[in-house]
Design a protein around this motif. Structure first.
Motif, mmCIF file in Angstrom:
data_model
loop_
_atom_site.group_PDB
_atom_site.id
_atom_site.type_symbol
_atom_site.label_atom_id
_atom_site.label_comp_id
_atom_site.label_asym_id
_atom_site.label_seq_id
_atom_site.Cartn_x
_atom_site.Cartn_y
_atom_site.Cartn_z
ATOM 1 N N THR A 187 -20.648 6.359 -12.164
ATOM 2 C CA THR A 187 -19.557 5.955 -11.567
ATOM 3 C C THR A 187 -18.193 6.280 -12.393
ATOM 4 N N VAL A 188 -18.327 6.006 -13.777
ATOM 5 C CA VAL A 188 -17.140 6.513 -14.491
ATOM 6 C C VAL A 188 -16.865 7.896 -14.657
ATOM 7 N N ILE A 189 -18.269 8.596 -14.453
ATOM 8 C CA ILE A 189 -18.179 10.020 -14.407
ATOM 9 C C ILE A 189 -17.423 10.592 -13.085
ATOM 10 N N CYS A 190 -18.020 9.962 -11.977
ATOM 11 C CA CYS A 190 -17.320 10.378 -10.788
ATOM 12 C C CYS A 190 -15.935 9.763 -10.687
ATOM 13 N N PHE A 191 -15.430 8.880 -11.481
ATOM 14 C CA PHE A 191 -13.862 8.284 -11.442
ATOM 15 C C PHE A 191 -13.077 9.556 -12.058
ATOM 16 N N PHE A 192 -13.777 10.189 -13.180
ATOM 17 C CA PHE A 192 -12.974 11.133 -13.801
ATOM 18 C C PHE A 192 -12.709 12.503 -12.853
ATOM 19 N N PHE A 193 -13.959 12.665 -12.138
ATOM 20 C CA PHE A 193 -14.041 13.964 -11.229
ATOM 21 C C PHE A 193 -13.173 13.826 -10.248
ATOM 22 N N THR A 194 -12.637 12.443 -9.752
ATOM 23 C CA THR A 194 -11.738 12.408 -8.426
ATOM 24 C C THR A 194 -10.378 11.691 -8.945
ATOM 25 N N ILE A 195 -9.875 11.357 -9.934
ATOM 26 C CA ILE A 195 -8.699 10.615 -10.124
ATOM 27 C C ILE A 195 -7.704 11.481 -10.402
ATOM 28 N N TRP A 196 -7.740 12.856 -10.379
ATOM 29 C CA TRP A 196 -6.783 13.985 -10.603
ATOM 30 C C TRP A 196 -6.208 14.089 -9.423
ATOM 31 N N THR A 197 -6.883 13.752 -8.054
ATOM 32 C CA THR A 197 -6.119 14.138 -6.834
ATOM 33 C C THR A 197 -5.011 13.240 -6.678
ATOM 34 N N ILE A 198 -4.930 12.177 -7.266
ATOM 35 C CA ILE A 198 -3.786 11.453 -6.964
ATOM 36 C C ILE A 198 -2.285 12.149 -7.386
ATOM 37 N N PHE A 199 -2.566 13.253 -8.533
ATOM 38 C CA PHE A 199 -1.304 13.821 -8.860
ATOM 39 C C PHE A 199 -1.124 14.891 -7.797
ATOM 40 N N LEU A 200 -1.699 15.130 -6.692
ATOM 41 C CA LEU A 200 -1.413 16.234 -5.711
ATOM 42 C C LEU A 200 -0.377 15.824 -5.034
ATOM 43 N N LEU A 201 -0.086 14.402 -4.989
ATOM 44 C CA LEU A 201 1.205 13.772 -4.193
ATOM 45 C C LEU A 201 2.398 14.515 -4.809
ATOM 46 N N VAL A 202 2.568 14.840 -5.997
ATOM 47 C CA VAL A 202 3.660 15.658 -6.712
ATOM 48 C C VAL A 202 4.017 16.635 -5.482
ATOM 49 N N LEU A 203 3.063 17.401 -5.142
ATOM 50 C CA LEU A 203 3.305 18.671 -4.366
ATOM 51 C C LEU A 203 4.167 18.471 -2.990
ATOM 52 N N VAL A 204 4.123 17.413 -2.538
ATOM 53 C CA VAL A 204 4.706 16.930 -1.410
ATOM 54 C C VAL A 204 6.202 16.241 -1.633
ATOM 55 N N VAL A 205 6.568 16.048 -2.769
ATOM 56 C CA VAL A 205 7.921 15.375 -3.262
ATOM 57 C C VAL A 205 9.152 16.046 -2.520
ATOM 58 N N PRO A 206 9.152 17.706 -2.590
ATOM 59 C CA PRO A 206 10.232 18.401 -1.945
ATOM 60 C C PRO A 206 10.398 18.059 -0.532
ATOM 61 N N GLU A 207 9.325 17.604 0.215
ATOM 62 C CA GLU A 207 9.244 17.134 1.736
ATOM 63 C C GLU A 207 9.532 15.592 2.004
ATOM 64 N N PHE A 208 9.648 15.102 0.850
ATOM 65 C CA PHE A 208 9.781 13.571 1.143
ATOM 66 C C PHE A 208 11.270 13.150 1.358
ATOM 67 N N SER A 209 11.607 12.196 2.630
ATOM 68 C CA SER A 209 12.957 11.797 2.676
ATOM 69 C C SER A 209 13.171 10.536 2.656
ATOM 70 N N PHE A 210 14.135 9.715 2.143
ATOM 71 C CA PHE A 210 14.234 8.206 2.233
ATOM 72 C C PHE A 210 14.734 7.961 3.478
ATOM 73 N N VAL A 211 15.432 9.021 4.281
ATOM 74 C CA VAL A 211 15.806 8.716 5.470
ATOM 75 C C VAL A 211 14.731 7.990 6.489
ATOM 76 N N ARG A 212 13.848 8.885 6.441
ATOM 77 C CA ARG A 212 12.331 8.350 7.173
ATOM 78 C C ARG A 212 12.062 7.052 6.909
ATOM 79 N N LEU A 213 12.140 6.451 5.799
ATOM 80 C CA LEU A 213 11.987 5.195 5.257
ATOM 81 C C LEU A 213 12.495 4.015 6.079
ATOM 82 N N THR A 214 13.869 4.421 6.437
ATOM 83 C CA THR A 214 14.753 3.540 7.244
ATOM 84 C C THR A 214 15.102 2.264 6.460
ATOM 85 N N PRO A 215 16.229 1.611 6.477
ATOM 86 C CA PRO A 215 16.638 0.401 5.704
ATOM 87 C C PRO A 215 15.782 -0.882 6.241
ATOM 88 N N PHE A 216 15.138 -0.826 7.395
ATOM 89 C CA PHE A 216 14.539 -1.839 8.279
ATOM 90 C C PHE A 216 13.044 -2.215 7.632
#
Length: 363
Positions: free
Chosen positions: A143-172
């Motif tokens: 399981t620990v080995i599987c963890f190290f093979f998969t955990i890097w995928t979270i850093f892919l979120l950085v690739l969509v930062v340019p498309e992220f907009s706080f306006v879509r979150l809305t103040p509500f």
């Protein structure tokens, strides 16, 4: 020196069992349940899980590291104990195999439309059965080995930062919620898996870090879920999010790297390791209970029978909607059971301690 599961392994096990295929649809589920800025609800749901974890930690402390089976068999008559065991075996087996069937159907949908999902499921379960046959300590290491093979995928979120907009979150916050209870239960089910730590108590290192390890594993899961839902809500509008079955997968399709063009297929393949860990630990827990019912039967026979049974059942639903309906039937009552189960164990420990106190007074 006897081998034991240590702090890091336990924390990783909790995270790997909890996080799974639901991550692909979780932003939509919380958006349906809680409306605008629903990513905040992940933190609230996580808080409820922490209460449940506190009860599990109390079981560990009050029971002085005693096996869950010892507590149950000392305190419950067989008339109640055996039906409880059967319920747990069925629930664990179905939860494990339906997660795997869901993944097989998603693989068919996104990567191999001509392949039979039951064939994929059979290959998947053969690997899982081999995994379980290695025993809990080797399972923890893998399981620990599987963890190290998969955990890097979270850093892919950085690739969509340019498309992220706080306006879509809305103040509500939590406006326009559609189904707070039904979809809220679905969102809560994303955290399930922590309850299996009750079965791990006899196998962990007795250094007082059991509670910290399971909380750290759970907090890490919360962080991943919150980060993914937050990014999805800044990537899609609320209506788009609700209309997208697997928002996380759609975000992955948007990503492009100089090395890999279709990154979503690659990530989807890597995610198989997380799904297999979830399937394996639920089947392992089911096997441990089955061994209590059939103490004279060889482990290999029970293991084969268990996997064959769950596979046979999982071949019945043929489409994603049916699998989700089956999953809801199993998981909704199971969520309430999971919350009450540590309370039952604490009650049995309290009764036992009172009986021991009375016997001591008489002596």
């Amino acid at each position: 020196m006897t081998e034991k599961i240590h702090f890091t392994q336990l924390a990783v096990i909790v995270y790997m069992i909890q996080s799974g295929i639901i991550l692909f649809g979780l932003p939509r589920i919380v958006a349906e349940a809680f409306g605008t800025n629903a990513w905040l609800a992940i933190i609230g749901l996580s808080g409820i899980v922490l209460i449940n974890l506190y009860l599990i930690i109390l079981v560990y402390k009050r029971g002085n590291g005693k096996s869950m089976f010892v507590i149950l068999e000392d305190g419950l008559p067989k008339l109640i104990l055996y039906p409880l065991y059967v319920y747990l075996i069925v629930s664990f087996g179905l939860l494990g195999v339906l997660v795997a069937k869901n993944y097989a159907l998603l693989v068919q949908l996104t990567m191999f439309p001509d392949i039979n999902p039951n064939l994929l499921l059979a290959y998947f379960l053969i690997v899982a059965m081999f995994f379980v046959s290695k025993g809990i300590y080797n399972m923890a290491k893998i399981t620990v080995i599987c963890f190290f093979f998969t955990i890097w995928t979270i850093f892919l979120l950085v690739l969509v930062v340019p498309e992220f907009s706080f306006v879509r979150l809305t103040p509500f916050i939590f406006q326009d919620a559609l189904d707070p209870f039904g979809s809220g239960l679905d969102a809560y089910s994303a955290f399930l898996g922590f309850e299996l730590t009750l079965f791990l108590i006899p196998y962990i290192q007795r250094d007082g870090t059991f509670g910290k390890a399971i909380v750290v594993g759970h907090i890490f899961t919360t962080f991943i879920y919150t980060a993914v839902c937050f990014m999805a809500m800044g990537f899609f509008s609320l209506d788009q999010l609700r209309a997208t079955l697997y928002p996380t997968q759609e975000i992955l399709k948007f990503m492009e790297t100089p090395v890999i063009e279709r990154i979503e297929n690659f990530v989807f393949g890597v995610f198989m390791l997380k799904i297999i860990v979830t399937t394996v630990f639920y089947h392992w827990a089911a096997l441990e209970i089955t061994k209590q019912l059939f103490k004279k039967t060889k482990k290999t026979k029970l293991l084969f029978f268990l996997f064959f049974s769950t596979f046979s059942i999982a071949t019945i639903p043929t489409i994603q909607r049916e699998v989700n309906e089956w999953f809801a039937i199993v998981v909704n009552p199971y969520i309430f059971f999971v919350f009450c189960f540590p309370l039952l164990l604490l009650l049995l420990l309290w009764i036992k301690s009172k009986q021991a106190g009375r016997e001591k007074d008489i002596a």
